[in-house]
Design a protein around this motif. Structure first.
Motif, PDB file in Angstrom:
ATOM      1  N   ASP A  93      30.121  38.430  31.156  1.00 34.35           N
ATOM      2  CA  ASP A  93      29.195  37.436  31.643  1.00 34.35           C
ATOM      3  C   ASP A  93      29.123  37.237  33.056  1.00 34.35           C
ATOM      4  O   ASP A  93      28.071  36.612  33.635  1.00 34.35           O
ATOM      5  N   LEU A  94      30.063  37.779  33.948  1.00 31.38           N
ATOM      6  CA  LEU A  94      30.103  37.720  35.263  1.00 31.38           C
ATOM      7  C   LEU A  94      29.259  38.753  36.001  1.00 31.38           C
ATOM      8  O   LEU A  94      29.154  39.872  35.335  1.00 31.38           O
ATOM      9  N   GLY A  95      28.742  38.232  37.179  1.00 32.84           N
ATOM     10  CA  GLY A  95      28.093  39.351  38.021  1.00 32.84           C
ATOM     11  C   GLY A  95      28.924  40.534  38.447  1.00 32.84           C
ATOM     12  O   GLY A  95      30.087  40.358  38.603  1.00 32.84           O
ATOM     13  N   VAL A  96      28.324  41.500  38.639  1.00 31.02           N
ATOM     14  CA  VAL A  96      29.162  42.635  39.322  1.00 31.02           C
ATOM     15  C   VAL A  96      29.783  42.343  40.615  1.00 31.02           C
ATOM     16  O   VAL A  96      30.818  42.750  40.865  1.00 31.02           O
ATOM     17  N   GLU A  97      29.343  41.454  41.493  1.00 34.49           N
ATOM     18  CA  GLU A  97      29.764  41.323  42.819  1.00 34.49           C
ATOM     19  C   GLU A  97      31.133  40.093  42.345  1.00 34.49           C
ATOM     20  O   GLU A  97      32.213  40.636  43.021  1.00 34.49           O
ATOM     21  N   MET A  98      31.018  39.446  41.571  1.00 39.53           N
ATOM     22  CA  MET A  98      32.061  38.451  41.245  1.00 39.53           C
ATOM     23  C   MET A  98      33.247  39.387  40.448  1.00 39.53           C
ATOM     24  O   MET A  98      34.444  38.928  40.946  1.00 39.53           O
ATOM     25  N   ARG A  99      32.766  40.248  39.715  1.00 35.58           N
ATOM     26  CA  ARG A  99      34.023  40.869  39.292  1.00 35.58           C
ATOM     27  C   ARG A  99      34.947  41.888  40.197  1.00 35.58           C
ATOM     28  O   ARG A  99      35.950  41.898  40.108  1.00 35.58           O
ATOM     29  N   ALA A 100      33.980  42.538  41.148  1.00 36.15           N
ATOM     30  CA  ALA A 100      34.472  43.199  42.241  1.00 36.15           C
ATOM     31  C   ALA A 100      35.364  42.155  43.289  1.00 36.15           C
ATOM     32  O   ALA A 100      36.625  42.717  43.460  1.00 36.15           O
ATOM     33  N   VAL A 101      35.154  41.042  43.270  1.00 40.99           N
ATOM     34  CA  VAL A 101      36.010  39.960  44.059  1.00 40.99           C
ATOM     35  C   VAL A 101      37.267  39.910  43.286  1.00 40.99           C
ATOM     36  O   VAL A 101      38.523  39.624  44.055  1.00 40.99           O
ATOM     37  N   LEU A 102      37.162  39.622  42.042  1.00 44.92           N
ATOM     38  CA  LEU A 102      38.363  39.131  41.372  1.00 44.92           C
ATOM     39  C   LEU A 102      39.022  40.414  41.117  1.00 44.92           C
ATOM     40  O   LEU A 102      40.384  40.102  41.049  1.00 44.92           O
ATOM     41  N   GLU A 103      38.569  41.502  40.815  1.00 43.65           N
ATOM     42  CA  GLU A 103      39.480  42.664  40.671  1.00 43.65           C
ATOM     43  C   GLU A 103      40.217  42.987  42.247  1.00 43.65           C
ATOM     44  O   GLU A 103      41.500  43.329  42.039  1.00 43.65           O
ATOM     45  N   HIS A 104      39.724  42.747  43.293  1.00 43.03           N
ATOM     46  CA  HIS A 104      40.369  42.764  44.648  1.00 43.03           C
ATOM     47  C   HIS A 104      41.369  41.798  44.814  1.00 43.03           C
ATOM     48  O   HIS A 104      42.369  42.179  44.995  1.00 43.03           O
ATOM     49  N   LEU A 105      41.310  40.624  44.170  1.00 41.99           N
ATOM     50  CA  LEU A 105      42.306  39.739  44.473  1.00 41.99           C
ATOM     51  C   LEU A 105      43.385  39.919  43.328  1.00 41.99           C
ATOM     52  O   LEU A 105      44.522  39.774  43.747  1.00 41.99           O
ATOM     53  N   ALA A 106      43.107  40.422  42.236  1.00 43.81           N
ATOM     54  CA  ALA A 106      44.385  40.803  41.415  1.00 43.81           C
ATOM     55  C   ALA A 106      45.067  42.213  41.780  1.00 43.81           C
ATOM     56  O   ALA A 106      46.185  42.139  41.889  1.00 43.81           O
ATOM     57  N   ARG A 107      44.171  43.016  42.582  1.00 45.25           N
ATOM     58  CA  ARG A 107      45.107  44.105  43.273  1.00 45.25           C
ATOM     59  C   ARG A 107      46.037  43.594  44.256  1.00 45.25           C
ATOM     60  O   ARG A 107      47.104  44.273  44.657  1.00 45.25           O
ATOM     61  N   GLU A 108      45.359  42.552  45.255  1.00 42.18           N
ATOM     62  CA  GLU A 108      46.168  42.217  46.167  1.00 42.18           C
ATOM     63  C   GLU A 108      47.528  41.261  45.798  1.00 42.18           C
ATOM     64  O   GLU A 108      48.366  41.486  46.319  1.00 42.18           O
ATOM     65  N   LYS A 109      47.145  40.679  44.665  1.00 41.95           N
ATOM     66  CA  LYS A 109      48.232  39.930  44.009  1.00 41.95           C
ATOM     67  C   LYS A 109      49.406  41.112  43.493  1.00 41.95           C
ATOM     68  O   LYS A 109      50.448  40.529  43.694  1.00 41.95           O
ATOM     69  N   GLU A 110      49.376  42.091  43.220  1.00 39.05           N
ATOM     70  CA  GLU A 110      50.022  43.203  42.538  1.00 39.05           C
ATOM     71  C   GLU A 110      50.626  43.640  43.512  1.00 39.05           C
ATOM     72  O   GLU A 110      51.758  44.210  43.548  1.00 39.05           O
ATOM     73  N   ASN A 111      49.980  44.099  44.631  1.00 33.31           N
ATOM     74  CA  ASN A 111      50.564  44.943  45.780  1.00 33.31           C
ATOM     75  C   ASN A 111      50.452  44.174  47.137  1.00 33.31           C
ATOM     76  O   ASN A 111      49.921  44.320  47.942  1.00 33.31           O
ATOM     77  N   PRO A 112      51.217  42.863  47.096  1.00 26.04           N
ATOM     78  CA  PRO A 112      51.435  42.365  48.495  1.00 26.04           C
ATOM     79  C   PRO A 112      52.003  43.099  49.600  1.00 26.04           C
ATOM     80  O   PRO A 112      53.077  43.857  49.293  1.00 26.04           O
ATOM     81  N   ASP A 113      51.329  43.210  50.615  1.00 25.16           N
ATOM     82  CA  ASP A 113      51.905  43.857  52.020  1.00 25.16           C
ATOM     83  C   ASP A 113      53.103  43.358  52.298  1.00 25.16           C
ATOM     84  O   ASP A 113      53.631  42.316  52.615  1.00 25.16           O
TER      85      ASP A 113
END
Length: 69
Positions: free
Chosen positions: A49-69
């Motif tokens: 139900d989420l827009g493409v842009e919102m899913r992209a942002v959430l996927e980015h945040l999830a990747r950032e959470k998994e791979n902190p620098d």
């Protein structure tokens, strides 16, 4: 005089610097928000139900959470 526990510089007041304490609190709040955004948006129920842009942002945040620098 004492050393600030956050920035490790000399503090004339004998306590942690006020701006250091505020900055740390803001960073902790931001981290808590970032970690809980999926639950707040109920992504586990229906992410289509989420827009493409919102899913992209959430996927980015999830990747950032998994791979902190």
């Amino acid at each position: 005089m004492k050393i600030c526990n956050i920035c490790h510089k000399i503090s004339a007041t004998g306590e942690d610097h006020t701006d250091c304490v505020q900055k740390r609190n803001i960073e902790l709040e931001a981290e808590d928000f970032k970690n809980s955004i999926a639950e707040k948006l109920n992504l586990s129920k229906n992410d289509q139900d989420l827009g493409v842009e919102m899913r992209a942002v959430l996927e980015h945040l999830a990747r950032e959470k998994e791979n902190p620098d």
